[in-house]
Motif scaffolding. Sequence first.
Motif, PDB file in Angstrom:
ATOM      1  N   ASN A   1       2.488   3.245   5.789  1.00  8.35           N
ATOM      2  CA  ASN A   1       1.911   4.156   4.791  1.00  8.35           C
ATOM      3  C   ASN A   1       1.326   5.452   5.358  1.00  8.35           C
ATOM      4  OD1 ASN A   1      -0.658   3.546   5.835  1.00  8.35           O
ATOM      5  ND2 ASN A   1      -1.081   1.963   4.328  1.00  8.35           N
TER       6      ASN A   1
ATOM      7  N   SER B   1      -6.456   3.568   3.085  1.00  8.76           N
ATOM      8  CA  SER B   1      -5.739   2.332   3.391  1.00  8.76           C
ATOM      9  C   SER B   1      -6.713   1.337   4.019  1.00  8.76           C
ATOM     10  CB  SER B   1      -4.615   2.651   4.382  1.00  8.76           C
ATOM     11  OG  SER B   1      -3.886   1.495   4.674  1.00  8.76           O
TER      12      SER B   1
ATOM     13  N   VAL C   1      -1.174   8.034   2.869  1.00  7.45           N
ATOM     14  CA  VAL C   1      -2.623   7.865   2.742  1.00  7.45           C
ATOM     15  C   VAL C   1      -3.351   8.941   3.570  1.00  7.45           C
ATOM     16  CG1 VAL C   1      -2.358   5.382   2.370  1.00  7.45           C
ATOM     17  CG2 VAL C   1      -2.909   6.227   4.666  1.00  7.45           C
TER      18      VAL C   1
ATOM     19  N   SER D   1       0.845  -1.208   0.000  1.00  5.34           N
ATOM     20  CA  SER D   1       0.000   0.000   0.000  1.00  5.34           C
ATOM     21  C   SER D   1       0.878   1.254   0.000  1.00  5.34           C
ATOM     22  CB  SER D   1      -0.956  -0.003   1.196  1.00  5.34           C
ATOM     23  OG  SER D   1      -0.230  -0.079   2.399  1.00  5.34           O
TER      24      SER D   1
END
Length: 503
Positions: free
Chosen positions: A232, A210, A236, A192
């Motif tokens: 991430n 996410s 995100v 991701s």
Amino acid sequence: MKKATIVIDSSYQVAKISERLFGSFIEHLGRAVYDGIYEPNHPLANDRGFRTDVIELVKALKVPIIRYPGGNFVSNFFWEDSVGPLEGRKTRLDLAWRTLEPNKVGLDEFYHWTQAVNADMMMAVNLGTRGVKDALNLLEYCNLNTDSYYANMRRSHGIEEPYHIKLWCLGNEMDGEWQIGKKTMEEYGRLSHETAKAMKMMDPSIELVSCGSSFKEMPTFPEWEAHTLMHNYDDVDYISLHQYYGNLNEDSSDYLAQSDDMDAFIKTVIATCDYVKAKKRSNKTMYLSFDEWNVWFHSKKQEQDITQNYPWQLAPHLLEEYYTFEDALMVGLMIITLMNHADRVKIACLAQLVNVLAPVMTEKEGKAWRQTIYFPFMQASQYGKGILLHTLNQSPCHQTLNHGRVTDIESTTVYNEETSEVTLFIVNRNIEENIEFEADIRRFKTCRLIEHQVLSHPDLKARNSSVAESVVPESVHYTKIEEGYLKTHLIGASWHMIRLKVS
Ligand code: AHR
């Protein structure tokens, strides 16, 4: 009669309620698309094959965003099969629901449908059987105006202007064993992060979601959230939550107490996001996308039977929940819970919209009609606009089997400065007792009652159908404003919308 009180003051402002809180979801699943929104031989179909009666019922719900094309379906979805000339489209196997996908409705058709219902698309990319490269190709096809391969492919399909889809989900329920291409938290964290990074390089204007845990009872919740966000967090904008509730034990009081579980779920995800924020020494706040929520339990057996014993059908009757009046109360309670977290929950999608876990149902070649859950959702999406007010609530309680003592009254209060309106959404989840209700509104100079609408029914198990919609809201006229107090009563098991004009 027991009494609940509330104090309302327009200066106790929590946050603006995001319009995206009233989003929904269409998956290529069962009869959501084929024989749902799309039925070219239906007398009310438009020239693209979409049913105009369904369009009208969806438009009235005022959903600002619609998540698409899945759900579990997306994890083995090849978007290229769903674009271009209809004659060349291939029928594929959908492994998630073990059905046939004819690709008669694809990306371009669905985009036109969302335009017809005044909604934006919230697009999901396949991170199950695919990855960074295909997410980028899809993003280029949808959003770029460049003289490049996939943008030109879109043009060759007659679509000059990009769709400019703003919201993108990085896969779906990637922790679930049922997911095609399930990931471990380390795998998903890495994937991701890399996908988000590349997608934002291509189009920095997009917002990304996410995948959080598939539901609160997953064994890796909330470690999944903490671990994947460590990878991430900077890339995100939202983390997803999914949860469905149901009256599995045939205990209505305990069932309606489940909105407390939803509240606890949201609080835990917020705490986990803030833990990662602290750990990363970040200034960024992570927001929540509750992009699947609803009641889902009536149709489980039927769904197992069809997927196991009658696979590879086109548009079978899957996940067709026939909602009762008490399900509408539960949906109302979930809406109230989501609204009361307006400072952190910025996106929510009622899952789903047509035929599958849906407020809108259709008969093949016949009518489209509204389920019980249609009404609290419609009222909230129409009037739940503005600023969430923090109110001082005092509610009596009742005892439940698994949730202990819970409040009788759950409510949320919205102040719309533009229209000078205050709207209260209230559920009396005590199924046995009427409750006297008094709101202290003395902080407003003047206050006039616009309307008080109630959804109630003597039978908790009452349903609507194509023949009769017996569970519908009605105006009541016993509510009064006296010397700065709004006074009414809330009958046992009921949903209320009370609108006030204030200054
Ligand atoms: O909404 C039905 C299904 O529920 C979705 O496909 C999946 O994401 C979830 O488990």
